[in-house]
Design an enzyme around this catalytic site. Structure first.
Site, PDB file in Angstrom:
ATOM      1  N   ASP A 190      13.281   4.769  16.969  1.00 14.30           N
ATOM      2  CA  ASP A 190      14.723   4.675  16.730  1.00 14.30           C
ATOM      3  C   ASP A 190      15.395   4.086  17.964  1.00 14.30           C
ATOM      4  O   ASP A 190      15.333   4.668  19.043  1.00 14.30           O
ATOM      5  CB  ASP A 190      15.277   6.068  16.425  1.00 14.30           C
ATOM      6  CG  ASP A 190      16.792   6.100  16.377  1.00 14.30           C
ATOM      7  OD1 ASP A 190      17.380   5.055  16.061  1.00 14.30           O
ATOM      8  OD2 ASP A 190      17.370   7.167  16.659  1.00 14.30           O
ATOM      9  N   ASP A 214      20.376   7.277  15.920  1.00 18.33           N
ATOM     10  CA  ASP A 214      20.827   7.967  14.709  1.00 18.33           C
ATOM     11  C   ASP A 214      19.737   8.843  14.096  1.00 18.33           C
ATOM     12  O   ASP A 214      19.923   9.449  13.045  1.00 18.33           O
ATOM     13  CB  ASP A 214      21.356   6.981  13.675  1.00 18.33           C
ATOM     14  CG  ASP A 214      20.278   6.041  13.134  1.00 18.33           C
ATOM     15  OD1 ASP A 214      19.120   6.117  13.600  1.00 18.33           O
ATOM     16  OD2 ASP A 214      20.600   5.228  12.240  1.00 18.33           O
ATOM     17  N   ASP A 236      14.031   2.157  13.250  1.00 18.00           N
ATOM     18  CA  ASP A 236      14.692   0.937  12.802  1.00 18.00           C
ATOM     19  C   ASP A 236      13.941  -0.307  13.252  1.00 18.00           C
ATOM     20  O   ASP A 236      12.933  -0.235  13.971  1.00 18.00           O
ATOM     21  CB  ASP A 236      16.142   0.909  13.295  1.00 18.00           C
ATOM     22  CG  ASP A 236      16.277   1.212  14.774  1.00 18.00           C
ATOM     23  OD1 ASP A 236      15.491   0.647  15.563  1.00 18.00           O
ATOM     24  OD2 ASP A 236      17.149   2.020  15.144  1.00 18.00           O
ATOM     25  N   ASP A 292       5.818  -5.011   2.338  1.00 22.11           N
ATOM     26  CA  ASP A 292       5.481  -4.199   1.172  1.00 22.11           C
ATOM     27  C   ASP A 292       6.230  -4.765  -0.028  1.00 22.11           C
ATOM     28  O   ASP A 292       7.456  -4.874  -0.001  1.00 22.11           O
ATOM     29  CB  ASP A 292       5.882  -2.744   1.415  1.00 22.11           C
ATOM     30  CG  ASP A 292       4.839  -1.766   0.927  1.00 22.11           C
ATOM     31  OD1 ASP A 292       4.325  -1.986  -0.184  1.00 22.11           O
ATOM     32  OD2 ASP A 292       4.534  -0.799   1.644  1.00 22.11           O
ATOM     33  N   ASP A 321       2.461  -2.811  -3.810  1.00 21.47           N
ATOM     34  CA  ASP A 321       2.468  -1.413  -4.210  1.00 21.47           C
ATOM     35  C   ASP A 321       2.104  -1.256  -5.689  1.00 21.47           C
ATOM     36  O   ASP A 321       2.686  -1.931  -6.547  1.00 21.47           O
ATOM     37  CB  ASP A 321       3.866  -0.838  -3.946  1.00 21.47           C
ATOM     38  CG  ASP A 321       3.951   0.647  -4.174  1.00 21.47           C
ATOM     39  OD1 ASP A 321       3.365   1.398  -3.380  1.00 21.47           O
ATOM     40  OD2 ASP A 321       4.614   1.054  -5.140  1.00 21.47           O
ATOM     41  N   GLU A 352      -2.508  -2.592  -3.878  1.00 15.27           N
ATOM     42  CA  GLU A 352      -2.786  -1.167  -4.044  1.00 15.27           C
ATOM     43  C   GLU A 352      -3.165  -0.963  -5.508  1.00 15.27           C
ATOM     44  O   GLU A 352      -2.344  -1.161  -6.406  1.00 15.27           O
ATOM     45  CB  GLU A 352      -1.561  -0.324  -3.684  1.00 15.27           C
ATOM     46  CG  GLU A 352      -1.832   1.173  -3.825  1.00 15.27           C
ATOM     47  CD  GLU A 352      -0.580   2.020  -3.702  1.00 15.27           C
ATOM     48  OE1 GLU A 352      -0.688   3.164  -3.219  1.00 15.27           O
ATOM     49  OE2 GLU A 352       0.509   1.555  -4.095  1.00 15.27           O
ATOM     50  N   HIS A 368       0.613   5.964   4.730  1.00 14.12           N
ATOM     51  CA  HIS A 368       1.870   6.681   4.542  1.00 14.12           C
ATOM     52  C   HIS A 368       1.822   7.673   3.383  1.00 14.12           C
ATOM     53  O   HIS A 368       2.711   8.525   3.259  1.00 14.12           O
ATOM     54  CB  HIS A 368       3.000   5.679   4.297  1.00 14.12           C
ATOM     55  CG  HIS A 368       2.843   4.909   3.018  1.00 14.12           C
ATOM     56  ND1 HIS A 368       1.834   3.996   2.818  1.00 14.12           N
ATOM     57  CD2 HIS A 368       3.555   4.928   1.862  1.00 14.12           C
ATOM     58  CE1 HIS A 368       1.926   3.484   1.611  1.00 14.12           C
ATOM     59  NE2 HIS A 368       2.967   4.037   0.995  1.00 14.12           N
ATOM     60  N   ASP A 369       0.786   7.573   2.528  1.00 11.60           N
ATOM     61  CA  ASP A 369       0.645   8.466   1.374  1.00 11.60           C
ATOM     62  C   ASP A 369      -0.470   9.496   1.546  1.00 11.60           C
ATOM     63  O   ASP A 369      -0.634  10.352   0.679  1.00 11.60           O
ATOM     64  CB  ASP A 369       0.347   7.655   0.110  1.00 11.60           C
ATOM     65  CG  ASP A 369       1.574   6.964  -0.453  1.00 11.60           C
ATOM     66  OD1 ASP A 369       2.694   7.455  -0.213  1.00 11.60           O
ATOM     67  OD2 ASP A 369       1.416   5.931  -1.135  1.00 11.60           O
TER      68      ASP A 369
END
Length: 586
Positions: free
Chosen positions: A22, A26, A30, A99, A200, A259, A332-333
């Site tokens: 970040d 915030d 990013d 992605d 995806d 994927e 990430h999954d």
């Protein structure tokens, strides 16, 4: 030999933007934060970045619910920030793949707003609408995120299909106008200079003709059935991918990764064989299901090394000369690999290196998920209120509401398999908020960041990070690692995963002890030259006594093992030890 391609020789670093870095305080990672850390990625040795979705999105499913394909999520920055990231990456020799999420959109996408407005709207057929049946949903399909895969919309009195959240309606790929809009969007990003797509759930874009009920028994008393046979690999999907390739992909020099769910090595080759002109490679889920019971993901069962070996060998041999593997043990999954397949306690460093050795010495393109390279672990938050992932929250609420699990039992499943295990902020240093942000992070930190962080790893020549650098350098130096064939050894061994690689006269032997107890391995005759070089090993430098240094200096095998009779060599292995030997046949 396999036909050489840049994407076969690449190493990919996956970034989950919200949790990487970040830059504006915030609490949300990013684009400018990613740009700040490009030298870190380049220094690791990776040469491709996979950027998880940064499109405009309401954030129902962490950006996989897109409301505008041609704009950037404001929390991540601006289009100018994204273009700067791409430019700065290219200046460092890094490529970026985006992605591509085109099985579904957000229900806040303008297409869906039009589609749901009336049955006669020109975009009605951009999505999948059906009338109900006997006062219920059109069929008994269950979504990936719990409960029915259909949602009722009062405006037109029909149901729309959503294989994921009800805020993620599935697109109707049978509509040529929709496909053209998608292809034009893909060209938009490729013309900006992006280097490819990770696609995806791309093999879900067509569903079973007629939307029949599943004939499997329901998993819950609601009566809904999860059945990928009706969602994945449907007739016509290959024709659509070939159309996409002809219209878009073939006109650029790209990396394309699909994927794909519910595939085997045999069916996978239909997606990736060169003559098919569809995709470069796919990521499959077979290995990721090795510890799942009959009730799918949350039904956690112990994995068996024999199953891991069988799956890896099947994909290595099944695609050899026919297609290309992507290599991963977490993303990430999926939960952190050192917590799932290694030991995230006493042997965290050594087991993380052992697993990395597996990934980086197989044929295929290795994918590193952020934090993997410093040995980040799963997290155990104290309350379900600390979690943010929609899949995790839906599971907990459904399982505890129905009484299928006690809250503590459901939390244990989440500690093992929940997606937020890999979505806690990247651990950059041991300072406040782990160097991720100057504000309050959007999700809690893993408390072990004081010990496990990139700054500490960079300063330690024996760290997991240092080992990754060496593995990547070796992969570049030895074509046998990239292109060599694969032979599984000692298939029934319950402790050791060993395999041979060969390209021309160059040979490798990889020996991995997958457990926290010492093991011995009798190398089959002819699979190890007595004068082979110990190319790399993972022991030493992790606070334990060891007979060998991690420097893995070249020397005869007789220094590292002993004769086991009949010309074979017996290797004595420490807990979670990994060794890679190399030699040239005369």
């Amino acid at each position: 030999m396999e036909c050489a391609r840049w994407w076969k020789e690449a190493v990919v670093y996956q970034i989950y933007p919200a949790s990487f870095r970040d830059s504006d305080g915030d609490g949300i990672g990013d684009l400018n934060g990613i740009t700040e850390k490009l030298d870190y990625i380049r220094g690791l040795g990776a040469d491709v970045i996979w950027l998880c979705p940064v499109y405009r999105s309401p954030g129902e499913d962490s950006g996989y619910d897109i409301s505008d394909y041609r704009d950037v999520m404001p929390a991540f920055g601006t289009m100018a920030d994204l273009e700067r990231l791409l430019r700065e990456a290219h200046d460092r020799g890094l490529r970026i793949i985006m992605d591509l999420v085109v099985n579904h959109t957000s229900d806040e996408h303008p297409w869906f707003a039009e589609s749901r407005s009336s049955k006669t709207n020109p975009k009605r057929d951009y999505y999948i609408w059906r009338e109900g049946r006997d006062g219920r949903e059109p069929n008994n399909w269950r979504s990936y995120f719990s409960s029915s895969a259909w949602a009722y919309d009062e405006t037109t009195g029909e149901y729309y299909l959503h294989l994921f959240s009800k805020k993620q309606p599935d697109l109707n790929w049978k509509n040529p106008a929709l496909r053209e809009e998608i292809y034009e969007m893909m060209r938009f990003w490729l013309d900006k200079g992006f280097d490819g797509f990770r696609m995806d759930t791309i093999n879900l874009i067509l569903k079973a003709e007629g939307f029949p009920d599943s004939d499997r028994p329901p998993a819950t008393d609601e009566g809904y059935v999860f059945d990928e046979r009706l969602y994945a690999n449907q007739p016509g999907v290959h024709e659509l991918l070939r159309e996409m390739n002809e219209r878009v992909l073939s006109r650029y020099d790209l990396m394309t990764v699909g994927e794909t769910l519910n595939v085997t090595p045999e069916t996978a080759s239909e997606y990736v064989r060169d003559e098919r002109r569809e995709l470069n490679m796919i990521c499959n889920f077979e290995l990721m299901s090795v510890d799942s019971g009959p009730l799918w993901k949350w039904d956690v069962v112990p994995w068996r090394l024999r199953d891991i070996k069988r799956i890896v060998a099947a994909w290595q041999t099944g695609l050899h000369g026919k297609g290309w593997n992507s290599l991963y043990l977490n993303n990430h999954d999926q939960p952190r690999m050192v917590s799932r397949f290694g030991d995230d306690g006493r042997y965290r460093v050594r087991s993380a290196k052992m697993l990395a050795t597996l990934l980086h010495t197989l044929q295929g393109t290795p994918f590193i998920y952020q934090g993997e390279e410093i040995g980040m672990t799963n997290v155990r938050f104290g309350s379900i209120d600390d979690y943010r992932d929609i899949e995790t929250l839906n599971f907990y609420n459904e399982a505890t509401k129905r009484g299928a699990m006690e809250p503590r039992q459901a939390m244990e499943a989440i500690y093992r398999k929940g997606r937020d295990n890999v979505r806690t902020p990247m651990q950059w240093n041991d300072g406040e908020q782990a160097g991720f942000t100057d504000g309050v992070p959007w999700i809690g930190l893993n408390p072990n960041y004081k010990v496990i962080n990139a700054e500490r790893a960079l300063a330690d020549p024996y760290s997991v990070l240092s080992y990754y650098r060496r593995l990547i350098a070796l992969r570049r130096a030895h074509p046998v690692i990239v292109y060599g064939d694969f032979e599984l050894l000692a298939e029934e061994d319950e402790s050791v995963f060993a395999y041979a690689r060969r390209l021309g006269n160059e040979r490798l032997l990889v020996v991995l002890n997958f457990f926290g107890t010492p093991a011995t391995f009798d190398v089959p005759s002819g699979r190890l030259d007595p004068h082979a070089e110990l190319l790399i090993a993972n022991h030493g430098g992790d606070g334990e006594d060891s007979a060998f240094a991690e420097t893995a200096a070249a020397g005869p095998v007789s220094d590292k093992g002993r004769d086991a009779g009949e010309g074979s060599i017996r290797l004595a292995l420490l807990p979670y030890e990994a060794r890679v030997y190399r030699w040239s046949e005369r």
